[in-house]
Design a protein around this motif. Structure first.
Motif, PDB file in Angstrom:
ATOM      1  N   UNK A 206       0.847  -1.173   0.000  1.00 31.10           N
ATOM      2  CA  UNK A 206       0.000   0.000   0.000  1.00 31.10           C
ATOM      3  C   UNK A 206       0.888   1.231   0.000  1.00 31.10           C
ATOM      4  N   UNK A 207       0.653   2.126  -0.956  1.00 34.61           N
ATOM      5  CA  UNK A 207       1.412   3.364  -0.988  1.00 34.61           C
ATOM      6  C   UNK A 207       0.789   4.364  -0.028  1.00 34.61           C
TER       7      UNK A 207
ATOM      8  N   UNK B 229       3.323  -0.991   9.602  1.00 33.57           N
ATOM      9  CA  UNK B 229       3.580  -1.995   8.555  1.00 33.57           C
ATOM     10  C   UNK B 229       3.919  -1.360   7.215  1.00 33.57           C
ATOM     11  N   UNK B 230       3.687  -0.054   7.068  1.00 29.76           N
ATOM     12  CA  UNK B 230       3.972   0.627   5.808  1.00 29.76           C
ATOM     13  C   UNK B 230       5.482   0.742   5.613  1.00 29.76           C
ATOM     14  N   UNK B 231       5.914   0.655   4.367  1.00 34.45           N
ATOM     15  CA  UNK B 231       7.340   0.673   4.055  1.00 34.45           C
ATOM     16  C   UNK B 231       7.661   1.736   3.011  1.00 34.45           C
TER      17      UNK B 231
ATOM     18  N   UNK C 106      17.711   2.999  10.840  1.00 33.20           N
ATOM     19  CA  UNK C 106      16.588   3.535  11.594  1.00 33.20           C
ATOM     20  C   UNK C 106      15.719   2.385  12.095  1.00 33.20           C
ATOM     21  N   UNK C 107      15.456   2.375  13.378  1.00 34.24           N
ATOM     22  CA  UNK C 107      14.688   1.315  14.030  1.00 34.24           C
ATOM     23  C   UNK C 107      13.241   1.310  13.541  1.00 34.24           C
ATOM     24  N   UNK C 108      12.748   0.129  13.181  1.00 36.56           N
ATOM     25  CA  UNK C 108      11.345  -0.030  12.830  1.00 36.56           C
ATOM     26  C   UNK C 108      11.006   0.205  11.371  1.00 36.56           C
ATOM     27  N   UNK C 109      12.000   0.443  10.519  1.00 34.59           N
ATOM     28  CA  UNK C 109      11.746   0.705   9.105  1.00 34.59           C
ATOM     29  C   UNK C 109      12.995   0.318   8.319  1.00 34.59           C
ATOM     30  N   UNK C 110      12.796  -0.197   7.107  1.00 30.76           N
ATOM     31  CA  UNK C 110      13.971  -0.549   6.299  1.00 30.76           C
ATOM     32  C   UNK C 110      14.553   0.714   5.666  1.00 30.76           C
TER      33      UNK C 110
END
Length: 125
Positions: free
Chosen positions: A8-9, A73-75, A109-113
Protein backbone atom coordinates in the motif's frame (compact mmCIF):
# COMPACT_ATOMS: atom_id res chain seq x y z
CA UNK A 1 -0.14 -21.70 -2.01
CA UNK A 2 1.33 -18.47 -0.68
CA UNK A 3 -0.59 -15.26 -1.11
CA UNK A 4 1.27 -12.01 -1.54
CA UNK A 5 -0.25 -8.76 -0.37
CA UNK A 6 0.16 -5.77 -2.59
CA UNK A 7 2.12 -2.96 -0.97
CA UNK A 8 0.00 0.00 0.00
CA UNK A 9 1.41 3.36 -0.99
CA UNK A 10 1.19 6.17 1.51
CA UNK A 11 -0.91 9.12 0.37
CA UNK A 12 1.21 12.19 -0.29
CA UNK A 13 -0.76 15.46 0.00
CA UNK A 14 -0.81 17.61 -3.13
CA UNK A 15 0.01 20.73 -1.09
CA UNK A 16 3.01 19.21 0.73
CA UNK A 17 5.64 21.66 1.98
CA UNK A 18 8.83 21.45 -0.12
CA UNK A 19 12.20 22.07 1.51
CA UNK A 20 15.37 22.24 -0.61
CA UNK A 21 18.13 20.04 0.82
CA UNK A 22 21.36 20.59 -1.13
CA UNK A 23 23.05 17.36 -2.11
CA UNK A 24 20.46 14.90 -0.76
CA UNK A 25 20.66 11.53 -2.50
CA UNK A 26 18.86 8.21 -2.23
CA UNK A 27 19.92 4.70 -3.17
CA UNK A 28 18.89 1.18 -2.25
CA UNK A 29 20.96 -1.55 -0.64
CA UNK A 30 19.09 -4.85 -0.96
CA UNK A 31 15.76 -4.13 0.78
CA UNK A 32 16.92 -0.95 2.52
CA UNK A 33 16.39 2.60 1.28
CA UNK A 34 19.37 4.79 2.16
CA UNK A 35 19.17 8.59 2.39
CA UNK A 36 22.45 10.50 2.29
CA UNK A 37 22.67 14.10 3.48
CA UNK A 38 25.59 16.39 4.17
CA UNK A 39 26.20 17.11 7.83
CA UNK A 40 25.59 20.80 7.09
CA UNK A 41 22.04 19.92 5.90
CA UNK A 42 21.24 17.25 8.48
CA UNK A 43 19.21 19.67 10.64
CA UNK A 44 16.76 20.01 7.74
CA UNK A 45 16.15 16.26 7.88
CA UNK A 46 15.89 16.28 11.69
CA UNK A 47 13.43 19.19 11.69
CA UNK A 48 11.31 17.60 8.95
CA UNK A 49 11.07 14.26 10.79
CA UNK A 50 10.35 15.93 14.14
CA UNK A 51 7.64 18.21 12.68
CA UNK A 52 5.19 15.31 12.24
CA UNK A 53 3.88 17.07 9.12
CA UNK A 54 4.19 15.83 5.53
CA UNK A 55 7.32 17.36 4.03
CA UNK A 56 9.07 16.89 0.68
CA UNK A 57 12.85 17.21 0.87
CA UNK A 58 14.05 18.16 -2.59
CA UNK A 59 17.46 17.82 -4.15
CA UNK A 60 18.80 18.33 -7.63
CA UNK A 61 17.49 14.99 -8.94
CA UNK A 62 15.47 13.56 -6.06
CA UNK A 63 12.37 14.14 -3.96
CA UNK A 64 12.00 12.44 -0.58
CA UNK A 65 8.49 12.68 0.87
CA UNK A 66 8.43 12.18 4.64
CA UNK A 67 4.84 11.36 5.58
CA UNK A 68 3.58 10.81 9.14
CA UNK A 69 1.64 7.55 9.50
CA UNK A 70 0.20 5.42 12.30
CA UNK A 71 0.51 2.01 10.59
CA UNK A 72 3.99 0.63 11.31
CA UNK A 73 3.58 -1.99 8.55
CA UNK A 74 3.97 0.63 5.81
CA UNK A 75 7.34 0.67 4.06
CA UNK A 76 9.32 3.13 1.91
CA UNK A 77 8.40 3.10 -1.77
CA UNK A 78 9.29 4.88 -4.97
CA UNK A 79 6.61 6.52 -7.09
CA UNK A 80 7.89 7.70 -10.49
CA UNK A 81 5.68 10.80 -10.32
CA UNK A 82 6.18 11.74 -6.66
CA UNK A 83 9.64 10.41 -5.81
CA UNK A 84 10.53 8.48 -2.68
CA UNK A 85 7.79 8.11 -0.09
CA UNK A 86 9.02 7.42 3.44
CA UNK A 87 6.29 6.63 6.00
CA UNK A 88 7.24 7.77 9.51
CA UNK A 89 5.49 6.56 12.62
CA UNK A 90 6.13 8.66 15.73
CA UNK A 91 8.68 6.11 16.99
CA UNK A 92 10.53 5.97 13.65
CA UNK A 93 10.58 9.79 13.38
CA UNK A 94 11.99 10.08 16.91
CA UNK A 95 14.68 7.46 16.22
CA UNK A 96 15.64 9.10 12.94
CA UNK A 97 15.94 12.55 14.57
CA UNK A 98 17.90 11.18 17.54
CA UNK A 99 20.39 9.21 15.45
CA UNK A 100 20.98 11.86 12.78
CA UNK A 101 21.63 14.42 15.54
CA UNK A 102 24.70 12.31 16.37
CA UNK A 103 26.51 13.81 13.39
CA UNK A 104 28.44 12.17 10.56
CA UNK A 105 28.06 8.40 10.23
CA UNK A 106 25.74 5.69 9.01
CA UNK A 107 22.53 4.89 10.86
CA UNK A 108 19.93 2.12 10.55
CA UNK A 109 16.59 3.53 11.59
CA UNK A 110 14.69 1.32 14.03
CA UNK A 111 11.35 -0.03 12.83
CA UNK A 112 11.75 0.71 9.10
CA UNK A 113 13.97 -0.55 6.30
CA UNK A 114 15.61 2.86 6.18
CA UNK A 115 19.21 3.89 6.56
CA UNK A 116 20.60 7.40 6.80
CA UNK A 117 24.16 8.42 6.00
CA UNK A 118 25.26 11.79 7.31
CA UNK A 119 28.27 12.74 5.22
CA UNK A 120 30.97 14.92 6.70
CA UNK A 121 31.05 18.41 5.17
CA UNK A 122 28.90 20.26 2.66
CA UNK A 123 28.36 17.51 0.09
CA UNK A 124 26.43 14.27 0.43
CA UNK A 125 27.90 12.91 -2.80
Amino acid sequence: MALFRRSTLVDVPADIDRIPVPGITVHTAETMVVLTVASTASTLLIDAAASRRPVALTGENVVVNLVPVKDRRLVPAFDPDLGWIIPLTSAVAEDLARQVAGGPGGYEIEGLNLGVVVADGDSAA
